[in-house]
Write a protein that holds these residues in place. Sequence first.
Motif, short mmCIF file in Angstrom:
data_model
loop_
_atom_site.label_atom_id
_atom_site.label_comp_id
_atom_site.label_asym_id
_atom_site.label_seq_id
_atom_site.Cartn_x
_atom_site.Cartn_y
_atom_site.Cartn_z
N VAL A 42 3.52 -6.68 12.98
CA VAL A 42 2.59 -5.74 12.35
C VAL A 42 1.88 -4.97 13.46
CG1 VAL A 42 0.53 -5.61 10.87
CG2 VAL A 42 2.28 -7.34 10.42
N ASN A 43 1.71 -3.64 13.28
CA ASN A 43 1.06 -2.85 14.33
C ASN A 43 -0.47 -2.92 14.22
OD1 ASN A 43 0.19 -0.99 12.36
ND2 ASN A 43 1.80 0.50 12.81
N GLY A 44 -1.17 -2.20 15.10
CA GLY A 44 -2.64 -2.24 15.16
C GLY A 44 -3.32 -1.78 13.89
N LEU A 54 0.09 -2.27 9.66
CA LEU A 54 1.34 -1.86 9.00
C LEU A 54 2.55 -2.36 9.78
CD1 LEU A 54 0.77 1.94 8.18
CD2 LEU A 54 0.80 0.06 6.54
N VAL A 55 3.64 -2.60 9.07
CA VAL A 55 4.94 -2.77 9.73
C VAL A 55 5.54 -1.36 9.75
CG1 VAL A 55 7.16 -3.95 9.73
CG2 VAL A 55 5.17 -5.08 8.72
N ASP A 56 5.71 -0.78 10.95
CA ASP A 56 6.14 0.62 10.98
C ASP A 56 7.66 0.75 10.83
OD1 ASP A 56 7.31 0.42 13.60
OD2 ASP A 56 5.33 0.65 14.48
N ARG A 57 8.09 1.99 10.58
CA ARG A 57 9.51 2.24 10.22
C ARG A 57 10.47 1.79 11.32
NH1 ARG A 57 8.33 8.67 9.80
NH2 ARG A 57 6.45 7.75 8.94
N GLU A 58 10.07 1.99 12.60
CA GLU A 58 10.97 1.60 13.71
C GLU A 58 11.17 0.09 13.73
OE1 GLU A 58 9.27 5.54 14.60
OE2 GLU A 58 8.32 3.63 14.12
N LEU A 90 8.33 1.49 4.72
CA LEU A 90 9.48 0.65 4.35
C LEU A 90 10.67 1.52 3.94
CD1 LEU A 90 10.89 -2.02 3.79
CD2 LEU A 90 9.69 -2.16 1.60
N ALA A 91 10.40 2.56 3.14
CA ALA A 91 11.47 3.46 2.71
C ALA A 91 12.15 4.09 3.93
CB ALA A 91 10.91 4.55 1.79
N LEU A 92 11.33 4.64 4.84
CA LEU A 92 11.90 5.34 6.00
C LEU A 92 12.58 4.37 6.97
CD1 LEU A 92 9.03 7.95 6.42
CD2 LEU A 92 11.28 8.31 5.40
N GLY A 93 12.05 3.15 7.05
CA GLY A 93 12.67 2.13 7.91
C GLY A 93 14.03 1.70 7.38
N LEU A 94 14.13 1.51 6.06
CA LEU A 94 15.43 1.16 5.46
C LEU A 94 16.44 2.27 5.71
CD1 LEU A 94 14.26 -0.37 2.04
CD2 LEU A 94 15.34 -1.62 3.92
N SER A 113 0.85 -1.19 0.00
CA SER A 113 0.00 0.00 0.00
C SER A 113 0.89 1.25 0.00
CB SER A 113 -0.89 0.01 1.25
OG SER A 113 -0.08 0.19 2.40
N VAL A 114 0.30 2.40 -0.28
CA VAL A 114 1.05 3.67 -0.28
C VAL A 114 1.70 3.90 1.09
CG1 VAL A 114 0.83 6.19 -0.49
CG2 VAL A 114 -0.41 4.69 -2.07
N ASP A 115 0.91 3.71 2.16
CA ASP A 115 1.44 3.94 3.52
C ASP A 115 2.57 2.97 3.85
OD1 ASP A 115 -0.33 5.96 3.87
OD2 ASP A 115 -1.72 4.85 5.16
N GLN A 116 2.40 1.68 3.47
CA GLN A 116 3.41 0.69 3.80
C GLN A 116 4.70 0.93 3.02
OE1 GLN A 116 3.40 -2.31 6.29
NE2 GLN A 116 5.26 -1.16 5.89
N MET A 117 4.57 1.37 1.77
CA MET A 117 5.77 1.68 0.97
C MET A 117 6.55 2.83 1.62
SD MET A 117 5.79 2.49 -3.06
CE MET A 117 7.23 3.01 -3.95
#
Length: 472
Positions: A407-409, A412-416, A286-290, A279-283
């Motif tokens: 995965v959070n509530g 999503l898998v968040d950036r942290e 992922l970018a910010l987490g990397l 999804s847009v949010d997950q992408m």
Amino acid sequence: MEQKPHIAILPSPGMGHLIPLVELAKLLVLHHDFRVTCIIPIIGSPSKAIKEVLQSLPPTIEHVFLPPVSLEELEGQQPGIQISVTMTRSMPSFRDVLKSLVATTRLAALVFDVFSSDGLYVAKELNVSPYIFFGSNALVLSLFLHFPKLDESVSCEFRDLPEPVKLPGCIPIHGRDLVSPVQDRTTEWYKLFLRNTKRLRLAEGIMFNTFMELEGSAIKALEEEAEAGNLPLYPIGPIIQTGSTNQVDGSESESLKWLDNQPSGSVLFVCFGSGGTLSVDQMNELALGLEMSRQKFLWVVRSPNNESPSASYLSDQSHDKNPLAFLPKGFIERTKEQGLVVPSWAPQAQVLSHGSTGGFLSHCGWNSTLESIMQGIPLIAWPLYAEQRMNAVLLAEDLKVALRPNVNGKGLVDREEIAKVVKDLMVGEEGKKVQNRMKEVKIVAEKALSTNGSSTRTLSELATKWINHHDF
């Protein structure tokens, strides 16, 4: 009539279904002197990727495209439904091709995948032995074989079951981690899935893409049941894509040249297979987490889709024009020393075998998983659709060759969390453990494929059976 024994292969649409069957064809041709005809059903027109795979095959493997099927009225439906309808509509033309092969060759068997089970009835009608090639592992095959009984014994939605599902010889699996089609029992997709699982036992045998040393207890449990029901099972994996003859084009060479300049084992390869989309949010996460992880990465980026994680499965990737436009503002500039982002596609086999690659963040498609195993590359398990959640449980909890982010509530898998898991895999203690375990698995995988290995012997046994069955 030609003298060599002949096999017909019927893959369902999708690169992930075509490639392992084509690789099986190569083994039968190279080691057992068969000829093979691949009968290819298509939606619309064949993609560039499919044409390239077929054009690289040896002359003893022929291919026939069936007339294209139009699915305009199914636009937006699950790929699984589109694939099943394509197969049903392709059956009259498939029957004509198979009938012609029966008349002109020494046809020993029809090999088809689980989505192509309509072909089973055509084979039986024409007195051709039907065999299933099941492109996944023993855990998933066990679910398929037991599913008709589970459908009868479970009254609620599988995701609401209080206890995990226990399949013989397998790690227990929560209902929410079972294959996508069973997550809503009211759908047409569920009914199609149930129908396909009931057809498995009508075949004369099932090949599956795993090996005794990887899933011994699950395979033994399946074989005991199969013997009682007179259904021979053949674990013949790992079957993975081997040397395509394609020249490396610009996007490929960019990835490999970039890897050449990175330290050994330092790069995380991030790729969601031939069909996975975020999804847009997950992408964005992922970018910010990397970026936060400060670890080197090579990321194959595809345009996001908020509707379906399998949105790209049946689409032609070359039409995905500008996926990089969806990345966070300034991301590419800020990470230019840390990572490389490539649009839509990278030469996965070459990336995984490159000395600079040290980890693989994957959707856990079984073809990609086996490629990672054969290169000894540990995984971050990020399942999206189909049987990938089951694969993730197998890899992270049973085989212990993968880390799986939480995965959070909001789903999503968040950036942290991404930054933490990436660091754990690439430079942490946890990562060392999965890396060592994956090296052990690589060794037993190579052993299974060696001259006297379990999978080599099993395929030889089946090839001999096909030859003797028709007294060639």
